[in-house]
Design an enzyme around this catalytic site. Structure first.
Site, PDB file in Angstrom:
ATOM      1  N   SER A   1       0.854  -1.168   0.000  1.00  0.00           N
ATOM      2  CA  SER A   1       0.000   0.000   0.000  1.00  0.00           C
ATOM      3  C   SER A   1       0.895   1.225   0.000  1.00  0.00           C
ATOM      4  O   SER A   1       2.107   1.135   0.052  1.00  0.00           O
ATOM      5  CB  SER A   1      -0.888   0.019   1.231  1.00  0.00           C
ATOM      6  OG  SER A   1      -0.107   0.368   2.361  1.00  0.00           O
ATOM      7  N   LYS A   2       0.258   2.366  -0.021  1.00  0.00           N
ATOM      8  CA  LYS A   2       1.007   3.616   0.000  1.00  0.00           C
ATOM      9  C   LYS A   2       1.821   3.734   1.286  1.00  0.00           C
ATOM     10  O   LYS A   2       2.736   4.523   1.400  1.00  0.00           O
ATOM     11  CB  LYS A   2       0.032   4.796  -0.078  1.00  0.00           C
ATOM     12  CG  LYS A   2      -0.890   4.731  -1.286  1.00  0.00           C
ATOM     13  CD  LYS A   2      -0.281   5.438  -2.483  1.00  0.00           C
ATOM     14  CE  LYS A   2      -1.267   5.628  -3.606  1.00  0.00           C
ATOM     15  NZ  LYS A   2      -1.524   4.452  -4.389  1.00  0.00           N
ATOM     16  N   ARG A   3       1.449   2.954   2.261  1.00  0.00           N
ATOM     17  CA  ARG A   3       2.107   3.070   3.558  1.00  0.00           C
ATOM     18  C   ARG A   3       3.381   2.237   3.678  1.00  0.00           C
ATOM     19  O   ARG A   3       4.155   2.422   4.595  1.00  0.00           O
ATOM     20  CB  ARG A   3       1.150   2.645   4.675  1.00  0.00           C
ATOM     21  CG  ARG A   3      -0.144   3.405   4.680  1.00  0.00           C
ATOM     22  CD  ARG A   3      -0.496   3.926   6.051  1.00  0.00           C
ATOM     23  NE  ARG A   3      -1.676   4.786   6.012  1.00  0.00           N
ATOM     24  CZ  ARG A   3      -1.659   6.059   5.692  1.00  0.00           C
ATOM     25  NH1 ARG A   3      -0.508   6.632   5.359  1.00  0.00           N
ATOM     26  NH2 ARG A   3      -2.759   6.768   5.679  1.00  0.00           N
TER      27      ARG A   3
ATOM     28  N   TYR B   1       9.341   1.765  -2.204  1.00  0.00           N
ATOM     29  CA  TYR B   1       9.241   2.807  -3.221  1.00  0.00           C
ATOM     30  C   TYR B   1      10.339   2.672  -4.261  1.00  0.00           C
ATOM     31  O   TYR B   1      11.499   2.440  -3.937  1.00  0.00           O
ATOM     32  CB  TYR B   1       9.347   4.194  -2.583  1.00  0.00           C
ATOM     33  CG  TYR B   1       8.258   4.518  -1.612  1.00  0.00           C
ATOM     34  CD1 TYR B   1       6.981   3.978  -1.768  1.00  0.00           C
ATOM     35  CD2 TYR B   1       8.486   5.372  -0.539  1.00  0.00           C
ATOM     36  CE1 TYR B   1       5.973   4.283  -0.877  1.00  0.00           C
ATOM     37  CE2 TYR B   1       7.484   5.687   0.365  1.00  0.00           C
ATOM     38  CZ  TYR B   1       6.225   5.128   0.197  1.00  0.00           C
ATOM     39  OH  TYR B   1       5.240   5.426   1.078  1.00  0.00           O
TER      40      TYR B   1
END
Length: 470
Positions: free
Chosen positions: A236-238, A243
RNA sequence: GCCCCCAUCGUCUAGAGGCCUAGGACGCCAGGUUCUCAUCCUGGUAACACGGGUUCGAAUCCCGUUGGGGGUGCCA
Protein backbone atom coordinates in the site's frame (compact mmCIF):
# COMPACT_ATOMS: atom_id res chain seq x y z
CA UNK A 1 -16.91 -26.24 -25.09
CA UNK A 2 -13.23 -25.60 -25.40
CA UNK A 3 -11.55 -22.49 -26.52
CA UNK A 4 -8.01 -21.51 -27.14
CA UNK A 5 -5.98 -19.12 -25.08
CA UNK A 6 -2.47 -18.87 -26.30
CA UNK A 7 -1.46 -22.48 -26.73
CA UNK A 8 -3.55 -23.70 -23.84
CA UNK A 9 -6.98 -25.21 -23.79
CA UNK A 10 -9.48 -23.81 -21.41
CA UNK A 11 -12.88 -24.92 -20.43
CA UNK A 12 -15.12 -22.01 -21.26
CA UNK A 13 -18.37 -21.00 -19.64
CA UNK A 14 -21.44 -22.31 -21.33
CA UNK A 15 -22.07 -20.75 -24.68
CA UNK A 16 -25.43 -19.58 -23.41
CA UNK A 17 -24.05 -16.81 -21.25
CA UNK A 18 -22.85 -13.91 -23.30
CA UNK A 19 -19.10 -13.85 -23.33
CA UNK A 20 -17.81 -10.35 -23.49
CA UNK A 21 -14.53 -9.28 -24.93
CA UNK A 22 -13.27 -11.77 -27.40
CA UNK A 23 -9.62 -12.33 -26.69
CA UNK A 24 -9.71 -15.99 -27.50
CA UNK A 25 -9.84 -15.18 -31.15
CA UNK A 26 -8.03 -11.90 -30.85
CA UNK A 27 -4.37 -12.75 -30.74
CA UNK A 28 -2.20 -9.95 -29.47
CA UNK A 29 -0.73 -8.19 -32.45
CA UNK A 30 1.33 -5.17 -33.37
CA UNK A 31 -1.81 -3.10 -33.13
CA UNK A 32 -1.97 -3.63 -29.39
CA UNK A 33 -2.37 -0.42 -27.40
CA UNK A 34 -1.96 -0.66 -23.66
CA UNK A 35 -1.36 1.84 -20.92
CA UNK A 36 -0.19 2.41 -17.40
CA UNK A 37 -2.75 4.43 -15.45
CA UNK A 38 -1.40 5.31 -12.01
CA UNK A 39 -3.11 7.66 -9.63
CA UNK A 40 -0.43 10.00 -8.31
CA UNK A 41 -1.44 9.95 -4.69
CA UNK A 42 1.74 8.71 -3.15
CA UNK A 43 5.08 7.27 -4.01
CA UNK A 44 5.25 4.70 -6.74
CA UNK A 45 5.91 1.33 -5.22
CA UNK A 46 7.19 -1.83 -6.80
CA UNK A 47 3.69 -3.26 -7.26
CA UNK A 48 2.66 -0.25 -9.31
CA UNK A 49 5.77 -0.16 -11.40
CA UNK A 50 5.67 -3.87 -12.08
CA UNK A 51 2.30 -3.32 -13.73
CA UNK A 52 3.90 -0.59 -15.82
CA UNK A 53 6.74 -2.90 -16.76
CA UNK A 54 4.41 -5.66 -17.91
CA UNK A 55 2.45 -3.19 -20.01
CA UNK A 56 5.64 -1.84 -21.53
CA UNK A 57 6.95 -5.33 -22.23
CA UNK A 58 3.78 -6.45 -23.94
CA UNK A 59 3.77 -3.37 -26.13
CA UNK A 60 7.41 -3.81 -27.05
CA UNK A 61 7.12 -7.53 -27.59
CA UNK A 62 4.26 -7.14 -30.02
CA UNK A 63 5.44 -3.90 -31.53
CA UNK A 64 2.40 -2.06 -30.21
CA UNK A 65 2.02 1.14 -28.24
CA UNK A 66 2.56 1.84 -24.58
CA UNK A 67 0.79 4.90 -23.20
CA UNK A 68 0.60 6.69 -19.91
CA UNK A 69 -2.42 8.19 -18.28
CA UNK A 70 -2.11 10.02 -15.00
CA UNK A 71 -5.33 9.54 -13.09
CA UNK A 72 -5.12 12.73 -11.11
CA UNK A 73 -8.80 13.38 -10.54
CA UNK A 74 -8.56 13.06 -6.80
CA UNK A 75 -7.59 16.67 -6.29
CA UNK A 76 -7.31 16.26 -2.55
CA UNK A 77 -4.61 13.67 -2.75
CA UNK A 78 -2.97 14.12 -6.12
CA UNK A 79 0.17 16.20 -5.96
CA UNK A 80 2.59 17.50 -8.59
CA UNK A 81 5.37 15.82 -6.64
CA UNK A 82 3.67 12.47 -6.95
CA UNK A 83 3.20 12.97 -10.68
CA UNK A 84 6.88 13.76 -10.96
CA UNK A 85 7.61 10.67 -8.93
CA UNK A 86 5.77 8.51 -11.44
CA UNK A 87 7.59 10.12 -14.35
CA UNK A 88 10.95 9.74 -12.64
CA UNK A 89 10.41 6.11 -11.81
CA UNK A 90 9.42 5.30 -15.37
CA UNK A 91 12.30 7.24 -16.77
CA UNK A 92 14.76 5.57 -14.44
CA UNK A 93 13.56 2.13 -15.49
CA UNK A 94 13.53 3.02 -19.15
CA UNK A 95 9.78 2.68 -19.58
CA UNK A 96 9.45 4.84 -22.63
CA UNK A 97 6.01 5.93 -23.73
CA UNK A 98 4.83 6.27 -27.30
CA UNK A 99 2.45 9.16 -27.00
CA UNK A 100 2.09 12.21 -24.83
CA UNK A 101 0.80 11.38 -21.35
CA UNK A 102 -2.89 12.04 -20.77
CA UNK A 103 -3.83 13.86 -17.59
CA UNK A 104 -7.22 12.65 -16.57
CA UNK A 105 -8.08 15.82 -14.72
CA UNK A 106 -8.22 17.64 -18.05
CA UNK A 107 -10.93 15.34 -19.32
CA UNK A 108 -13.64 16.01 -16.81
CA UNK A 109 -16.05 17.53 -19.35
CA UNK A 110 -15.72 14.52 -21.63
CA UNK A 111 -16.48 12.20 -18.73
CA UNK A 112 -19.56 14.17 -17.78
CA UNK A 113 -20.71 14.27 -21.38
CA UNK A 114 -20.47 10.51 -21.46
CA UNK A 115 -22.64 10.30 -18.37
CA UNK A 116 -25.22 12.48 -20.13
CA UNK A 117 -25.10 10.16 -23.09
CA UNK A 118 -25.77 7.19 -20.85
CA UNK A 119 -28.60 9.04 -19.17
CA UNK A 120 -30.11 9.87 -22.54
CA UNK A 121 -29.88 6.31 -23.79
CA UNK A 122 -31.49 4.99 -20.63
CA UNK A 123 -28.40 3.17 -19.44
CA UNK A 124 -28.21 5.39 -16.40
CA UNK A 125 -30.57 7.15 -14.03
CA UNK A 126 -30.45 9.71 -11.28
CA UNK A 127 -31.18 9.00 -7.68
CA UNK A 128 -30.60 10.42 -4.27
CA UNK A 129 -30.05 7.32 -2.23
CA UNK A 130 -31.96 7.52 0.99
CA UNK A 131 -32.78 11.16 0.35
CA UNK A 132 -29.63 12.28 2.04
CA UNK A 133 -30.06 15.74 0.65
CA UNK A 134 -26.67 15.55 -0.98
CA UNK A 135 -28.31 15.79 -4.33
CA UNK A 136 -28.75 13.20 -7.03
CA UNK A 137 -26.01 10.90 -8.20
CA UNK A 138 -25.93 9.33 -11.64
CA UNK A 139 -26.26 5.57 -11.41
CA UNK A 140 -25.36 3.17 -14.18
CA UNK A 141 -27.82 0.38 -14.83
CA UNK A 142 -26.22 -3.03 -15.16
CA UNK A 143 -27.60 -5.11 -18.04
CA UNK A 144 -29.27 -7.68 -15.83
CA UNK A 145 -27.69 -10.70 -17.41
CA UNK A 146 -24.80 -12.99 -16.58
CA UNK A 147 -21.46 -11.73 -17.77
CA UNK A 148 -18.12 -13.32 -18.45
CA UNK A 149 -14.82 -12.54 -20.02
CA UNK A 150 -11.63 -14.32 -20.82
CA UNK A 151 -8.87 -12.86 -18.73
CA UNK A 152 -5.50 -13.18 -20.43
CA UNK A 153 -3.80 -14.33 -17.25
CA UNK A 154 -6.59 -15.74 -15.14
CA UNK A 155 -8.54 -17.52 -17.84
CA UNK A 156 -12.32 -17.45 -18.18
CA UNK A 157 -14.19 -15.56 -15.49
CA UNK A 158 -17.89 -15.12 -15.05
CA UNK A 159 -20.43 -13.58 -12.78
CA UNK A 160 -24.14 -14.08 -12.24
CA UNK A 161 -26.52 -11.22 -12.97
CA UNK A 162 -27.69 -11.21 -9.38
CA UNK A 163 -24.19 -10.30 -8.24
CA UNK A 164 -23.82 -7.43 -10.65
CA UNK A 165 -25.32 -4.35 -9.09
CA UNK A 166 -25.88 -0.88 -10.45
CA UNK A 167 -23.20 1.61 -9.49
CA UNK A 168 -22.54 5.31 -9.26
CA UNK A 169 -20.81 6.98 -12.20
CA UNK A 170 -21.25 10.60 -11.16
CA UNK A 171 -21.29 11.58 -7.51
CA UNK A 172 -23.94 13.77 -6.04
CA UNK A 173 -21.36 16.54 -5.93
CA UNK A 174 -21.10 16.35 -9.70
CA UNK A 175 -17.73 14.62 -9.93
CA UNK A 176 -17.26 11.60 -12.16
CA UNK A 177 -16.37 8.32 -10.49
CA UNK A 178 -13.30 6.25 -11.37
CA UNK A 179 -15.22 3.66 -13.39
CA UNK A 180 -16.63 6.26 -15.73
CA UNK A 181 -13.43 8.24 -16.17
CA UNK A 182 -11.31 5.17 -16.58
CA UNK A 183 -13.47 3.64 -19.30
CA UNK A 184 -14.09 6.96 -21.02
CA UNK A 185 -10.37 7.59 -21.27
CA UNK A 186 -9.50 4.09 -22.36
CA UNK A 187 -12.02 4.45 -25.15
CA UNK A 188 -10.68 7.86 -26.09
CA UNK A 189 -7.14 6.55 -26.12
CA UNK A 190 -8.13 3.50 -28.16
CA UNK A 191 -6.82 1.13 -25.55
CA UNK A 192 -7.48 -2.43 -26.65
CA UNK A 193 -5.58 -4.25 -23.93
CA UNK A 194 -5.94 -3.43 -20.25
CA UNK A 195 -3.23 -4.87 -18.01
CA UNK A 196 -3.77 -3.94 -14.38
CA UNK A 197 -3.72 -5.21 -10.84
CA UNK A 198 -5.78 -8.08 -9.54
CA UNK A 199 -7.77 -5.67 -7.42
CA UNK A 200 -9.63 -4.65 -10.56
CA UNK A 201 -11.08 -7.98 -11.62
CA UNK A 202 -14.43 -7.30 -10.06
CA UNK A 203 -14.51 -3.85 -11.64
CA UNK A 204 -14.11 -5.40 -15.04
CA UNK A 205 -17.73 -6.46 -15.23
CA UNK A 206 -18.78 -2.87 -14.64
CA UNK A 207 -16.33 -1.60 -17.18
CA UNK A 208 -17.40 -4.12 -19.75
CA UNK A 209 -21.01 -3.13 -19.22
CA UNK A 210 -20.04 0.48 -19.77
CA UNK A 211 -18.29 -0.32 -23.05
CA UNK A 212 -21.34 -2.22 -24.18
CA UNK A 213 -23.74 0.56 -23.30
CA UNK A 214 -21.52 3.00 -25.12
CA UNK A 215 -21.25 0.75 -28.13
CA UNK A 216 -17.49 0.84 -27.91
CA UNK A 217 -15.24 -2.04 -28.99
CA UNK A 218 -14.25 -4.24 -26.08
CA UNK A 219 -10.63 -4.41 -24.99
CA UNK A 220 -8.97 -7.55 -23.70
CA UNK A 221 -8.11 -7.69 -20.02
CA UNK A 222 -5.22 -9.12 -18.08
CA UNK A 223 -5.19 -8.99 -14.30
CA UNK A 224 -1.89 -9.32 -12.55
CA UNK A 225 -1.52 -10.91 -9.14
CA UNK A 226 -0.41 -8.50 -6.47
CA UNK A 227 3.05 -8.16 -5.08
CA UNK A 228 2.74 -8.59 -1.35
CA UNK A 229 4.86 -7.38 1.53
CA UNK A 230 6.43 -9.47 4.25
CA UNK A 231 3.14 -9.72 6.08
CA UNK A 232 1.67 -11.19 2.94
CA UNK A 233 -0.46 -8.10 2.38
CA UNK A 234 -0.55 -6.18 -0.89
CA UNK A 235 1.73 -3.17 -0.90
CA UNK A 236 0.00 0.00 0.00
CA UNK A 237 1.01 3.62 0.00
CA UNK A 238 2.11 3.07 3.56
CA UNK A 239 4.74 0.45 2.86
CA UNK A 240 7.71 2.77 2.93
CA UNK A 241 10.28 0.16 2.09
CA UNK A 242 9.08 -0.50 -1.41
CA UNK A 243 9.24 2.81 -3.22
CA UNK A 244 10.93 2.78 -6.57
CA UNK A 245 12.57 6.08 -5.70
CA UNK A 246 14.24 4.46 -2.73
CA UNK A 247 15.80 1.77 -4.86
CA UNK A 248 17.18 4.49 -7.06
CA UNK A 249 18.44 6.48 -4.09
CA UNK A 250 20.08 3.44 -2.57
CA UNK A 251 22.14 2.93 -5.68
CA UNK A 252 20.64 -0.22 -7.11
CA UNK A 253 20.79 -0.63 -10.85
CA UNK A 254 17.59 -0.01 -12.78
CA UNK A 255 18.27 -2.93 -15.08
CA UNK A 256 18.53 -5.21 -12.07
CA UNK A 257 15.26 -4.03 -10.59
CA UNK A 258 13.61 -4.29 -13.99
CA UNK A 259 14.84 -7.85 -14.45
CA UNK A 260 13.90 -8.85 -10.93
CA UNK A 261 10.41 -7.38 -11.05
CA UNK A 262 9.64 -9.09 -14.33
CA UNK A 263 10.49 -12.40 -12.68
CA UNK A 264 8.00 -11.70 -9.93
CA UNK A 265 5.03 -13.31 -11.60
CA UNK A 266 6.54 -14.42 -14.86
CA UNK A 267 9.22 -16.84 -15.89
CA UNK A 268 10.69 -17.75 -19.24
CA UNK A 269 9.91 -21.41 -18.60
CA UNK A 270 13.53 -22.48 -18.33
CA UNK A 271 16.13 -21.86 -15.64
CA UNK A 272 17.34 -18.46 -16.78
CA UNK A 273 17.05 -15.60 -14.34
CA UNK A 274 19.64 -13.13 -15.54
CA UNK A 275 17.94 -11.72 -18.60
CA UNK A 276 18.80 -8.63 -20.53
CA UNK A 277 16.15 -6.18 -21.50
CA UNK A 278 16.36 -7.34 -25.10
CA UNK A 279 15.85 -10.94 -24.06
CA UNK A 280 12.91 -9.97 -21.90
CA UNK A 281 11.28 -8.07 -24.73
CA UNK A 282 11.75 -11.06 -26.96
CA UNK A 283 10.52 -13.64 -24.45
CA UNK A 284 7.88 -11.92 -22.38
CA UNK A 285 4.23 -12.51 -22.96
CA UNK A 286 1.10 -12.68 -20.90
CA UNK A 287 0.56 -16.40 -21.37
CA UNK A 288 3.38 -17.20 -18.97
CA UNK A 289 2.28 -14.84 -16.26
CA UNK A 290 1.36 -16.75 -13.12
CA UNK A 291 -1.75 -16.12 -11.13
CA UNK A 292 -0.53 -16.17 -7.57
CA UNK A 293 0.82 -13.28 -5.52
CA UNK A 294 4.55 -12.88 -5.01
CA UNK A 295 6.69 -11.49 -2.25
CA UNK A 296 9.60 -9.20 -2.93
CA UNK A 297 12.72 -10.76 -1.42
CA UNK A 298 15.32 -8.04 -0.92
CA UNK A 299 18.16 -10.50 -0.34
CA UNK A 300 17.54 -12.26 -3.60
CA UNK A 301 17.22 -8.96 -5.36
CA UNK A 302 20.56 -7.80 -3.98
CA UNK A 303 22.16 -10.90 -5.37
CA UNK A 304 20.81 -10.13 -8.82
CA UNK A 305 21.87 -6.52 -8.48
CA UNK A 306 25.37 -7.75 -7.65
CA UNK A 307 25.40 -9.80 -10.83
CA UNK A 308 24.47 -6.70 -12.78
CA UNK A 309 27.17 -4.69 -11.06
CA UNK A 310 29.81 -7.22 -12.02
CA UNK A 311 28.51 -7.48 -15.54
CA UNK A 312 28.59 -3.74 -16.12
CA UNK A 313 30.74 -2.67 -19.08
CA UNK A 314 34.01 -1.10 -17.92
CA UNK A 315 33.25 2.34 -19.26
CA UNK A 316 29.87 2.52 -17.53
CA UNK A 317 31.38 1.18 -14.38
CA UNK A 318 34.10 3.78 -14.40
CA UNK A 319 31.69 6.65 -14.88
CA UNK A 320 29.56 5.59 -11.94
CA UNK A 321 32.54 4.72 -9.83
CA UNK A 322 34.06 8.15 -10.32
CA UNK A 323 30.77 9.84 -9.55
CA UNK A 324 30.55 7.97 -6.24
CA UNK A 325 34.07 9.03 -5.33
CA UNK A 326 33.33 12.63 -6.19
CA UNK A 327 30.28 12.54 -3.99
CA UNK A 328 32.50 11.54 -1.09
CA UNK A 329 34.97 14.28 -1.95
CA UNK A 330 37.54 11.89 -3.38
CA UNK A 331 39.38 12.80 -6.53
CA UNK A 332 41.38 10.15 -8.38
CA UNK A 333 45.05 11.06 -8.89
CA UNK A 334 44.90 10.21 -12.53
CA UNK A 335 43.05 8.08 -15.00
CA UNK A 336 45.65 5.34 -15.22
CA UNK A 337 45.56 4.90 -11.46
CA UNK A 338 41.78 4.66 -11.56
CA UNK A 339 41.99 1.98 -14.20
CA UNK A 340 44.21 -0.08 -11.94
CA UNK A 341 42.04 0.36 -8.85
CA UNK A 342 38.71 -0.56 -10.40
CA UNK A 343 39.45 -4.19 -11.25
CA UNK A 344 40.48 -4.75 -7.64
CA UNK A 345 37.19 -3.51 -6.30
CA UNK A 346 34.67 -4.35 -8.99
CA UNK A 347 33.61 -7.77 -7.82
CA UNK A 348 33.23 -6.80 -4.18
CA UNK A 349 31.11 -3.67 -4.36
CA UNK A 350 27.50 -4.77 -4.22
CA UNK A 351 25.86 -1.43 -4.73
CA UNK A 352 27.11 2.05 -5.54
CA UNK A 353 26.76 3.66 -2.12
CA UNK A 354 29.29 1.14 -0.80
CA UNK A 355 31.90 2.48 -3.17
CA UNK A 356 33.37 5.36 -1.21
CA UNK A 357 33.71 3.30 1.92
CA UNK A 358 35.51 0.48 0.16
CA UNK A 359 37.67 2.63 -2.06
CA UNK A 360 38.54 5.40 0.35
CA UNK A 361 42.08 4.31 1.18
CA UNK A 362 43.04 4.25 -2.48
CA UNK A 363 42.36 7.93 -2.86
CA UNK A 364 43.14 9.51 0.46
CA UNK A 365 45.42 9.07 3.44
CA UNK A 366 42.63 10.07 5.75
CA UNK A 367 40.68 6.89 5.91
CA UNK A 368 39.15 5.37 9.00
CA UNK A 369 40.30 2.26 10.77
CA UNK A 370 38.16 -0.70 11.62
CA UNK A 371 38.71 -0.87 15.36
CA UNK A 372 38.07 -4.55 15.59
CA UNK A 373 40.65 -5.22 12.92
CA UNK A 374 43.20 -2.96 14.58
CA UNK A 375 42.74 -4.70 17.87
CA UNK A 376 43.02 -8.12 16.34
CA UNK A 377 45.91 -7.53 13.95
CA UNK A 378 47.95 -4.57 15.14
CA UNK A 379 47.61 -4.64 18.89
CA UNK A 380 48.86 -8.16 19.01
CA UNK A 381 52.09 -8.89 20.77
CA UNK A 382 54.92 -8.30 18.31
CA UNK A 383 52.70 -7.13 15.49
CA UNK A 384 54.25 -3.71 15.21
CA UNK A 385 57.77 -5.09 15.29
CA UNK A 386 56.91 -7.49 12.50
CA UNK A 387 55.41 -4.67 10.56
CA UNK A 388 58.50 -2.51 10.80
CA UNK A 389 60.76 -5.38 9.83
CA UNK A 390 58.58 -6.01 6.85
CA UNK A 391 58.65 -2.35 5.97
CA UNK A 392 62.40 -2.50 5.70
CA UNK A 393 62.22 -5.53 3.46
CA UNK A 394 59.68 -3.75 1.25
CA UNK A 395 61.75 -0.57 1.19
CA UNK A 396 64.74 -2.51 -0.05
CA UNK A 397 62.82 -3.86 -3.03
CA UNK A 398 64.04 -2.56 -6.39
CA UNK A 399 60.66 -3.21 -7.98
CA UNK A 400 57.52 -2.58 -6.02
CA UNK A 401 55.51 -5.26 -7.75
CA UNK A 402 53.02 -7.77 -6.45
CA UNK A 403 55.27 -10.75 -7.07
CA UNK A 404 58.28 -9.09 -5.47
CA UNK A 405 56.25 -8.01 -2.45
CA UNK A 406 54.78 -11.46 -2.12
CA UNK A 407 58.21 -13.04 -2.20
CA UNK A 408 59.73 -10.58 0.25
CA UNK A 409 56.96 -11.14 2.75
CA UNK A 410 57.14 -14.91 2.57
CA UNK A 411 60.91 -14.89 2.91
CA UNK A 412 60.71 -12.76 6.00
CA UNK A 413 58.03 -14.93 7.51
CA UNK A 414 60.11 -18.00 6.91
CA UNK A 415 63.18 -16.41 8.47
CA UNK A 416 61.23 -15.67 11.60
CA UNK A 417 59.53 -19.03 11.65
CA UNK A 418 56.14 -17.37 11.33
CA UNK A 419 53.20 -17.84 9.02
CA UNK A 420 52.77 -15.49 6.07
CA UNK A 421 49.36 -14.63 7.49
CA UNK A 422 51.03 -13.17 10.57
CA UNK A 423 52.45 -10.49 8.32
CA UNK A 424 49.73 -10.23 5.72
CA UNK A 425 46.94 -9.22 8.04
CA UNK A 426 48.81 -6.49 9.91
CA UNK A 427 49.94 -4.91 6.64
CA UNK A 428 46.43 -4.91 5.31
CA UNK A 429 45.06 -3.19 8.36
CA UNK A 430 47.92 -0.70 8.53
CA UNK A 431 47.59 0.24 4.88
CA UNK A 432 43.83 0.05 4.33
CA UNK A 433 42.29 0.24 7.77
CA UNK A 434 40.10 -2.71 6.85
CA UNK A 435 40.00 -6.37 7.71
CA UNK A 436 39.18 -7.53 4.23
CA UNK A 437 39.65 -6.34 0.70
CA UNK A 438 41.34 -7.11 -2.58
CA UNK A 439 44.27 -9.38 -3.00
CA UNK A 440 46.92 -7.82 -0.74
CA UNK A 441 49.96 -7.77 -3.00
CA UNK A 442 48.14 -6.37 -5.99
CA UNK A 443 46.63 -3.79 -3.73
CA UNK A 444 50.05 -2.76 -2.46
CA UNK A 445 51.48 -2.54 -5.93
CA UNK A 446 48.68 -0.31 -7.10
CA UNK A 447 48.85 1.86 -4.01
CA UNK A 448 52.55 2.38 -4.66
CA UNK A 449 55.73 2.42 -2.67
CA UNK A 450 55.37 5.84 -1.07
CA UNK A 451 51.91 5.38 0.33
CA UNK A 452 52.53 1.85 1.52
CA UNK A 453 55.79 2.59 3.30
CA UNK A 454 54.39 5.75 4.75
CA UNK A 455 51.33 4.05 6.17
CA UNK A 456 53.34 1.16 7.54
CA UNK A 457 55.56 3.62 9.36
CA UNK A 458 52.58 5.36 10.84
CA UNK A 459 51.02 2.16 12.16
CA UNK A 460 52.42 2.76 15.61
CA UNK A 461 50.77 6.16 15.93
CA UNK A 462 47.59 4.73 14.57
CA UNK A 463 47.48 2.11 17.26
CA UNK A 464 48.25 4.66 19.94
CA UNK A 465 45.68 7.14 18.67
CA UNK A 466 42.97 4.56 18.86
CA UNK A 467 43.56 4.47 22.59
CA UNK A 468 43.32 0.77 23.16
CA UNK A 469 40.74 -0.34 25.59
CA UNK A 470 41.08 -3.57 27.54
C1' G B 1 -22.99 -11.87 5.24
C1' C B 2 -22.76 -12.53 -0.18
C1' C B 3 -19.69 -12.88 -4.78
C1' C B 4 -14.93 -13.68 -7.13
C1' C B 5 -9.79 -15.12 -7.18
C1' C B 6 -5.39 -17.74 -5.26
C1' A B 7 -2.66 -22.08 -2.86
C1' U B 8 4.73 -26.37 -5.05
C1' C B 9 11.06 -25.75 -0.54
C1' G B 10 11.73 -19.77 4.23
C1' U B 11 11.38 -16.63 -0.65
C1' C B 12 10.93 -16.31 -6.38
C1' U B 13 9.61 -20.21 -9.41
C1' A B 14 9.61 -24.98 -13.25
C1' G B 15 5.63 -28.30 -13.68
C1' A B 16 -0.27 -28.19 -18.87
C1' G B 17 -2.04 -37.00 -16.01
C1' G B 18 2.95 -41.12 -16.45
C1' C B 19 9.67 -37.79 -18.08
C1' C B 20 8.52 -36.06 -10.48
C1' U B 21 11.82 -40.98 -5.24
C1' A B 22 9.17 -32.81 -7.83
C1' G B 23 13.87 -29.32 -11.28
C1' G B 24 16.34 -24.29 -10.94
C1' A B 25 17.51 -19.65 -8.26
C1' C B 26 18.19 -16.74 -3.59
C1' G B 27 19.09 -17.89 1.51
C1' C B 28 21.17 -21.35 4.89
C1' C B 29 24.87 -25.45 6.12
C1' A B 30 29.47 -28.17 4.75
C1' G B 31 33.78 -28.41 1.65
C1' G B 32 37.22 -26.46 -2.29
C1' U B 33 40.17 -22.08 -4.27
C1' U B 34 42.74 -17.85 -1.64
C1' C B 35 46.49 -13.69 2.45
C1' U B 36 41.32 -11.69 4.19
C1' C B 37 36.45 -10.12 2.41
C1' A B 38 33.97 -10.74 -2.01
C1' U B 39 33.71 -13.66 -6.40
C1' C B 40 33.88 -18.56 -8.24
C1' C B 41 33.32 -24.20 -7.92
C1' U B 42 31.33 -28.78 -5.41
C1' G B 43 27.96 -31.12 -2.15
C1' G B 44 23.84 -30.78 1.31
C1' U B 45 19.15 -28.76 3.72
C1' A B 46 14.11 -27.74 2.46
C1' A B 47 7.90 -27.91 -0.71
C1' C B 48 3.21 -30.27 -3.90
C1' A B 49 -2.10 -26.74 2.63
C1' C B 50 -5.79 -30.74 4.15
C1' G B 51 -9.70 -34.37 2.95
C1' G B 52 -12.43 -36.85 -0.52
C1' G B 53 -13.12 -38.34 -5.46
C1' U B 54 -12.03 -39.36 -11.21
C1' U B 55 -8.08 -42.51 -13.37
C1' C B 56 -4.25 -48.34 -14.44
C1' G B 57 -1.70 -43.73 -12.79
C1' A B 58 -2.61 -36.79 -9.99
C1' A B 59 1.60 -31.60 -7.89
C1' U B 60 -1.21 -31.60 -12.37
C1' C B 61 -8.61 -32.86 -13.40
C1' C B 62 -13.37 -32.50 -10.04
C1' C B 63 -15.74 -31.52 -5.16
C1' G B 64 -15.27 -29.96 -0.21
C1' U B 65 -12.40 -27.86 3.96
C1' U B 66 -8.81 -24.56 5.70
C1' G B 67 -5.88 -20.38 4.90
C1' G B 68 -4.88 -15.85 2.19
C1' G B 69 -6.43 -11.90 -1.10
C1' G B 70 -9.98 -8.88 -3.74
C1' G B 71 -14.93 -6.86 -4.48
C1' U B 72 -19.52 -5.62 -2.52
C1' G B 73 -24.04 2.07 -5.37
C1' C B 74 -20.98 8.02 -4.31
C1' C B 75 -11.77 5.60 -3.15
C1' A B 76 -8.79 4.96 -7.36
Amino acid sequence: MLCIRGSRLWRCPSARSRLLSAPMNTALTSSVRCRFAPSPTGNVHIGNIRTAIYNWLVARHHGGKFLLRIEDTDRERSTPEAVQGVLNAMDWLGLTIDEEPVYQSTRREAHLAMAEQLLASGHAYKEDKGNTGRGEAVIFRMPGEDMGFDDLVKGPLRKAAADLKDFVIVRSDGNPVFHLSNVADDIAMNINLVIRGDDHVENTYRHLALYQALGAPLPSFAHLPMIVNHQGKPYSKRDGDAYVGDFQAKGYLPEALFNFLVLLGWSPGDDREFLSREELVALFDLDRVGSNPAQFDLVKFENLNGQYMRALPDSDYKTQFTACLAEAGLIPDDDAYLDRVIPLLKERIKKWPDTAEQAHYFFSDHFSFDEKAVRKRLQREGALENLLALREAFAALPDFTATALDEALRNLAEQQGAKPADFIHPVRVAVTGQAGGPSLFELLEVLGRDRVLDRMAKAKETVASLNPSE
